[in-house]
Scaffold this motif. Structure first.
Motif, PDB file in Angstrom:
ATOM      1  N   ILE A 155       0.976  -1.159  -0.088  1.00 36.20           N
ATOM      2  CA  ILE A 155       0.216   0.060   0.040  1.00 36.20           C
ATOM      3  C   ILE A 155       0.782   1.134  -0.132  1.00 36.20           C
ATOM      4  N   ALA A 156       1.925   1.112   0.802  1.00 39.11           N
ATOM      5  CA  ALA A 156       2.859   2.107   0.748  1.00 39.11           C
ATOM      6  C   ALA A 156       3.468   2.601  -0.786  1.00 39.11           C
ATOM      7  N   ILE A 157       3.835   1.586  -1.408  1.00 42.06           N
ATOM      8  CA  ILE A 157       4.415   1.570  -2.838  1.00 42.06           C
ATOM      9  C   ILE A 157       3.469   2.113  -3.673  1.00 42.06           C
ATOM     10  N   LEU A 158       2.231   1.879  -3.577  1.00 41.01           N
ATOM     11  CA  LEU A 158       1.051   2.036  -4.557  1.00 41.01           C
ATOM     12  C   LEU A 158       0.451   3.657  -4.113  1.00 41.01           C
ATOM     13  N   THR A 159       0.695   3.997  -2.945  1.00 44.16           N
ATOM     14  CA  THR A 159       0.284   5.450  -2.544  1.00 44.16           C
ATOM     15  C   THR A 159       1.296   6.197  -2.956  1.00 44.16           C
ATOM     16  N   MET A 189      -8.731  -1.332  11.435  1.00 42.13           N
ATOM     17  CA  MET A 189      -7.607  -1.817  10.781  1.00 42.13           C
ATOM     18  C   MET A 189      -7.134  -0.944   9.568  1.00 42.13           C
ATOM     19  N   THR A 190      -8.209  -0.435   8.964  1.00 46.08           N
ATOM     20  CA  THR A 190      -8.022   0.481   7.730  1.00 46.08           C
ATOM     21  C   THR A 190      -6.947   1.682   8.044  1.00 46.08           C
ATOM     22  N   LEU A 191      -7.624   2.253   9.320  1.00 44.62           N
ATOM     23  CA  LEU A 191      -6.807   3.475   9.731  1.00 44.62           C
ATOM     24  C   LEU A 191      -5.478   2.972  10.178  1.00 44.62           C
ATOM     25  N   TYR A 192      -5.181   1.668  10.774  1.00 46.72           N
ATOM     26  CA  TYR A 192      -4.181   1.274  11.147  1.00 46.72           C
ATOM     27  C   TYR A 192      -2.976   1.158   9.972  1.00 46.72           C
ATOM     28  N   VAL A 197       1.534   3.213   6.649  1.00 42.46           N
ATOM     29  CA  VAL A 197       2.094   3.859   5.623  1.00 42.46           C
ATOM     30  C   VAL A 197       2.772   5.294   5.835  1.00 42.46           C
ATOM     31  N   LYS A 198       2.044   6.016   6.711  1.00 38.31           N
ATOM     32  CA  LYS A 198       2.510   7.257   6.977  1.00 38.31           C
ATOM     33  C   LYS A 198       3.946   7.356   7.634  1.00 38.31           C
ATOM     34  N   GLU A 199       4.004   6.252   8.669  1.00 34.34           N
ATOM     35  CA  GLU A 199       4.960   6.118   9.416  1.00 34.34           C
ATOM     36  C   GLU A 199       6.359   5.497   8.497  1.00 34.34           C
ATOM     37  N   ARG A 200       6.277   5.095   7.226  1.00 35.11           N
ATOM     38  CA  ARG A 200       7.026   4.631   6.558  1.00 35.11           C
ATOM     39  C   ARG A 200       7.491   5.716   5.557  1.00 35.11           C
ATOM     40  N   GLY A 201       7.129   7.032   5.924  1.00 37.86           N
ATOM     41  CA  GLY A 201       7.660   8.403   5.278  1.00 37.86           C
ATOM     42  C   GLY A 201       6.745   8.682   3.879  1.00 37.86           C
TER      43      GLY A 201
END
Length: 342
Positions: A155-159, A189-192, A197-201
């Motif tokens: 999800i981080a990659i796609l975001t 879980m969705t908000l988690y 993802v935000k924590e990953r920068g």
């Protein structure tokens, strides 16, 4: 038909309507229909009831047919509002796509999702990720830590990719089906996932939530409460409107069941100001045995009626009742709007 909020509908409502018991579908006459022909048929049938359409990538819309679909829609002043990732229909991803244990399959799935985001960008559409196949079916089957890290990383990659393309992603949860235990199976879980993802920068400004009403109802999640919670976090992105009995993803006509919860949601969306930034009500229906065109029309009519009723609930007096959690006073205001005489 004049509407308070713009809307859209998933094109998947108008196909053969296959089920596990009737795999050929209840509407077999539509089995060989091209997506262009389906779009034309639905446009003609629905007319001004619907503003835009939603498609799955790559099985319903793809690089080969997107231009012709856009042209068909534009001829009637309609648009593609959302493109949804359709990995759940591909048997290659029976063990998951974004969480597949085989690295080469997972990489392929992520790259296809990127292509879908690119297509959404070219169409001026949003992108829905409903990870229905990302989970497990048995105890002892999944390495939970790896599954969750793989999912959040994907999800981080796609975001990050969507951010570069100017596309908003809507995450949509569900507790089960097709995976018996979908990993992202609640609003919490969705908000988690978004927070991780935000924590990953990664900038998550355009990573939001699609509320599928029946998915929340299946969880016992109250529609209005979670709409407000998501709005408080600036994560209320889209709505998939439907109804059902609460035990399965029925995708019944809006207002057929759960009327009071739907009415409360309508009022809450009004108080939140949903729609002022272009948000829509997206109808996600699967009329197995009904005429799909008529079922969608009826859902639009039901929603407009419910939305209008919600606007008649006196906001000031409702909040006076809420200050002391006075359910009796609150319901007096609700039933006044419904026409009750006191």
């Amino acid at each position: 038909m004049k509407r308070k909020l713009k809307n859209s509908v998933g094109i998947w409502a108008f196909g053969p309507a296959a089920t596990r018991f009737v795999p050929a579908g209840y509407h077999t006459e539509l089995s060989n229909e091209t997506m262009e022909a389906r779009t034309e048929r639905v446009l003609k049938g629905l007319g001004d009831f619907i503003d835009g359409y939603e498609y799955h990538y790559p099985n319903e819309i793809n690089e080969d047919n997107v231009d012709s679909i856009k042209e068909i829609l534009a001829s009637e002043g309609k648009d593609i509002y959302c493109i949804a990732l359709g990995h759940h229909t591909n048997p290659k991803y029976s063990l998951g796509s974004l969480v597949n244990p085989f690295p080469e399959i997972r990489k392929e799935a992520i790259n296809i999702a990127k292509d879908g985001i690119d297509l959404a960008s070219s169409a001026g559409a949003n992108f829905i990720i409903w990870p229905g196949g990302e989970g497990y079916n048995y105890p002892f089957q999944a390495d939970y830590e790896k599954m969750w890290n793989d999912f959040i990383d994907a999800i981080a990659i796609l975001t990050e990719h969507a951010n570069k393309k100017g596309v908003t992603i809507f995450l949509e949860h569900k507790n089960s089906e097709p995976a018996m235990k979908v990993a992202m199976r609640s609003i919490g879980m969705t908000l988690y996932v978004i927070n991780k993802v935000k924590e990953r920068g990664v900038d998550t400004s355009n990573l939001k939530v699609n509320m599928d009403w029946q998915h929340l109802i299946m969880n016992g999640e109250n529609l209005a409460e979670y709409a407000r919670l998501l709005a408080m976090e600036n994560k209320l992105g889209h709505q998939h409107a439907n109804s059902g009995w609460g035990t399965f993803d029925d995708d019944n006509m809006v207002g057929a069941l759960r009327f009071m919860e739907t009415l409360e949601l309508a009022k809450e969306l009004q108080l939140i100001g949903y729609g002022k930034n272009g948000e829509r009500i997206g109808f996600d229906l699967l009329p197995y045995t009904e005429d799909a065109i008529e079922a969608v029309k009826e859902s639009v009519i039901h929603w407009e009626f419910i939305y209008d009723l919600a606007s008649k609930i006196n906001t000031e007096r409702l909040y006076e009742a809420k200050k002391t959690k006075d359910a009796v006073k609150a319901y007096k205001e609700v039933y006044k709007a419904l026409g009750a005489k006191f």
